[in-house]
Design an enzyme around this catalytic site. Structure first.
Site, mmCIF file in Angstrom:
data_model
loop_
_atom_site.group_PDB
_atom_site.id
_atom_site.type_symbol
_atom_site.label_atom_id
_atom_site.label_comp_id
_atom_site.label_asym_id
_atom_site.label_seq_id
_atom_site.Cartn_x
_atom_site.Cartn_y
_atom_site.Cartn_z
ATOM 1 N N ASP A 64 -3.301 1.813 -27.730
ATOM 2 C CA ASP A 64 -3.435 0.672 -28.631
ATOM 3 C C ASP A 64 -3.617 -0.596 -27.811
ATOM 4 O OD1 ASP A 64 -0.778 0.477 -27.781
ATOM 5 O OD2 ASP A 64 -0.039 -0.165 -29.735
ATOM 6 N N TYR A 66 -3.426 -4.285 -25.931
ATOM 7 C CA TYR A 66 -2.371 -5.097 -25.320
ATOM 8 C C TYR A 66 -1.738 -5.971 -26.402
ATOM 9 C CZ TYR A 66 -4.551 -3.919 -20.806
ATOM 10 O OH TYR A 66 -5.056 -3.259 -19.712
#
Length: 225
Positions: A64, A66
């Site tokens: 996913d 940052y």
């Protein structure tokens, strides 16, 4: 969520009409209106905008985005030019240095790769600020599986770099005999020493592409300062 306008639209546009995507859209819309979410909404589909399906040569799969401010901009592992280089990307750069002799640049902005056909896809495309994995299991995984299925259907040489177990869990979907699957531990500091460093995926990918008449990727990210 910025609209997809290139050839991805015909490949995966059917997803937008499925019940799961309506739930995902409503969830993401509510999250953006009530919380701090990354990346900016207009950047969610940057991996697809910058790398049309017909141009894909390499797939680098992340998890996913940052989750700190001004980092995520829609490409896995990449950060905006003025940001510190994250630890996993530092290890990617170290491997590029050891594998291909690339110098280690002063930034982590990987758009150059995307524009050469490196699809830099996360399996989940949004995240709450400072809460890793906070948008898992809301439908993004089904959507990005559709993206991978579209790539799997391409009748030309393509390389997958699958780093870590979550990325490698996609291997059963990747059935095209014309494609090359490369596996290694994740480049995170927690696992890079277990075999990511020394994996030589970048030279292997280029050798595979060249042997099949494709232009290799120029992996050198230039300094910006």
């Amino acid at each position: 969520m910025g609209a997809i306008q290139n050839d991805w639209l015909s490949a995966i546009g059917g997803e937008f009409r499925k019940p799961y995507y309506k739930k995902l859209y409503d969830f993401v819309k509510e999250e953006y209106s009530t919380r701090v979410i990354y990346p900016p909404a207009d950047d969610i589909f940057n991996a697809l905008h910058l790398t049309p399906l017909k141009a894909v040569k390499v797939v680098i799969l992340g998890q996913d985005p940052y989750h700190n401010e001004h980092q995520a901009h829609g490409l896995s592992f990449s950060v905006l030019p003025d940001q510190e280089i994250p630890p996993s990307l530092q290890n990617i750069y170290q491997e590029l240095h050891d594998d291909l002799g690339c110098y280690i640049p002063d930034n982590g902005y990987l758009e150059k790769w995307a524009r050469q056909g490196v699809l830099m896809l996360n399996t989940v495309l949004t995240v709450r600020a400072h809460q890793a994995n906070s948008h898992q299991n809301h439908g993004w995984e089904q959507f990005t599986d559709a993206i991978l299925s579209a790539v799997n259907g391409q009748d030309r040489p393509i390389v997958y770099m699958l780093w870590g177990r979550p990325a490698q869990s996609k291997i059963p979907m990747l059935t095209n005999p014309k494609h090359l699957i490369l596996k290694a531990p994740h480049p995170s500091p927690l696992s890079a020493y277990r075999g990511f460093l020394g994996c030589r995926h970048f030279s292997q990918a280029n050798a595979f592409l060249e042997s099949r008449g494709e232009t290799p990727i120029d992996w050198q990210i230039e300094n910006r300062r």
